[in-house]
Scaffold this motif. Sequence first.
Motif, PDB file in Angstrom:
ATOM      1  N   GLU A 214       0.866  -1.186   0.000  1.00  0.00           N
ATOM      2  CA  GLU A 214       0.000   0.000   0.000  1.00  0.00           C
ATOM      3  C   GLU A 214       0.899   1.230   0.000  1.00  0.00           C
ATOM      4  O   GLU A 214       1.831   1.321   0.797  1.00  0.00           O
ATOM      5  CB  GLU A 214      -0.890   0.006   1.237  1.00  0.00           C
TER       6      GLU A 214
ATOM      7  N   GLY B 105      -4.133   5.590  -1.736  1.00  0.00           N
ATOM      8  CA  GLY B 105      -5.155   4.798  -2.412  1.00  0.00           C
ATOM      9  C   GLY B 105      -4.606   3.932  -3.531  1.00  0.00           C
ATOM     10  O   GLY B 105      -5.353   3.273  -4.236  1.00  0.00           O
ATOM     11  N   THR B 106      -3.272   3.932  -3.679  1.00  0.00           N
ATOM     12  CA  THR B 106      -2.661   3.108  -4.720  1.00  0.00           C
ATOM     13  C   THR B 106      -1.808   2.011  -4.091  1.00  0.00           C
ATOM     14  O   THR B 106      -1.446   2.077  -2.922  1.00  0.00           O
ATOM     15  CB  THR B 106      -1.787   3.956  -5.670  1.00  0.00           C
ATOM     16  N   GLN B 107      -1.511   1.015  -4.905  1.00  0.00           N
ATOM     17  CA  GLN B 107      -0.663  -0.090  -4.486  1.00  0.00           C
ATOM     18  C   GLN B 107       0.511  -0.175  -5.463  1.00  0.00           C
ATOM     19  O   GLN B 107       0.356   0.064  -6.656  1.00  0.00           O
ATOM     20  CB  GLN B 107      -1.436  -1.420  -4.491  1.00  0.00           C
TER      21      GLN B 107
ATOM     22  N   THR C 135       2.170   0.568 -10.563  1.00  0.00           N
ATOM     23  CA  THR C 135       1.284   1.167  -9.576  1.00  0.00           C
ATOM     24  C   THR C 135      -0.148   0.995 -10.052  1.00  0.00           C
ATOM     25  O   THR C 135      -0.455   1.272 -11.219  1.00  0.00           O
ATOM     26  CB  THR C 135       1.598   2.668  -9.389  1.00  0.00           C
TER      27      THR C 135
ATOM     28  N   ARG D 273      -4.581   1.079  -8.815  1.00  0.00           N
ATOM     29  CA  ARG D 273      -5.582   1.583  -7.865  1.00  0.00           C
ATOM     30  C   ARG D 273      -6.861   0.768  -8.044  1.00  0.00           C
ATOM     31  O   ARG D 273      -7.367   0.623  -9.151  1.00  0.00           O
ATOM     32  CB  ARG D 273      -5.882   3.060  -8.115  1.00  0.00           C
TER      33      ARG D 273
ATOM     34  N   SER E 270     -10.850   0.418  -7.459  1.00  0.00           N
ATOM     35  CA  SER E 270     -12.010   1.293  -7.309  1.00  0.00           C
ATOM     36  C   SER E 270     -13.222   0.440  -6.984  1.00  0.00           C
ATOM     37  O   SER E 270     -13.372  -0.667  -7.516  1.00  0.00           O
ATOM     38  CB  SER E 270     -12.277   2.056  -8.606  1.00  0.00           C
TER      39      SER E 270
END
Length: 107
Positions: free
Chosen positions: A59, A63-65, A88, A90, A92
């Motif tokens: 993480e 809000g992104t990985q 990278t 995200r 939703s």
Amino acid sequence: MRLIPVVTASLLLAACAADSGGSDRNSLAASACDAAAKAQLDGKSYELDTETLAASLKEVGDGTQFLKAPLVVEPGLATEAKQVLECTVRFSEGKPTPDVISVVFNW
């Protein structure tokens, strides 16, 4: 006396079920990154260990990985290049697969 093995088995199954959610998320992220890498490599052959990529998911905090794994472009050919794929994504709500934010090939 028979209750102990049943309770133990139930606890083990619950632990596995709880862990599979993260693993599925990791696998979905790795698959999305693999597809994005394939598109950028424009038909070149490559080797990417998607299990290593999935296991690297971290993480980022916004809000992104972030995922990272070794990648070999055109393995076995004279033009073989070893790189590191950095990706990278995200997730939703309402979407089964994550959006790929960026894909970087580091030499």
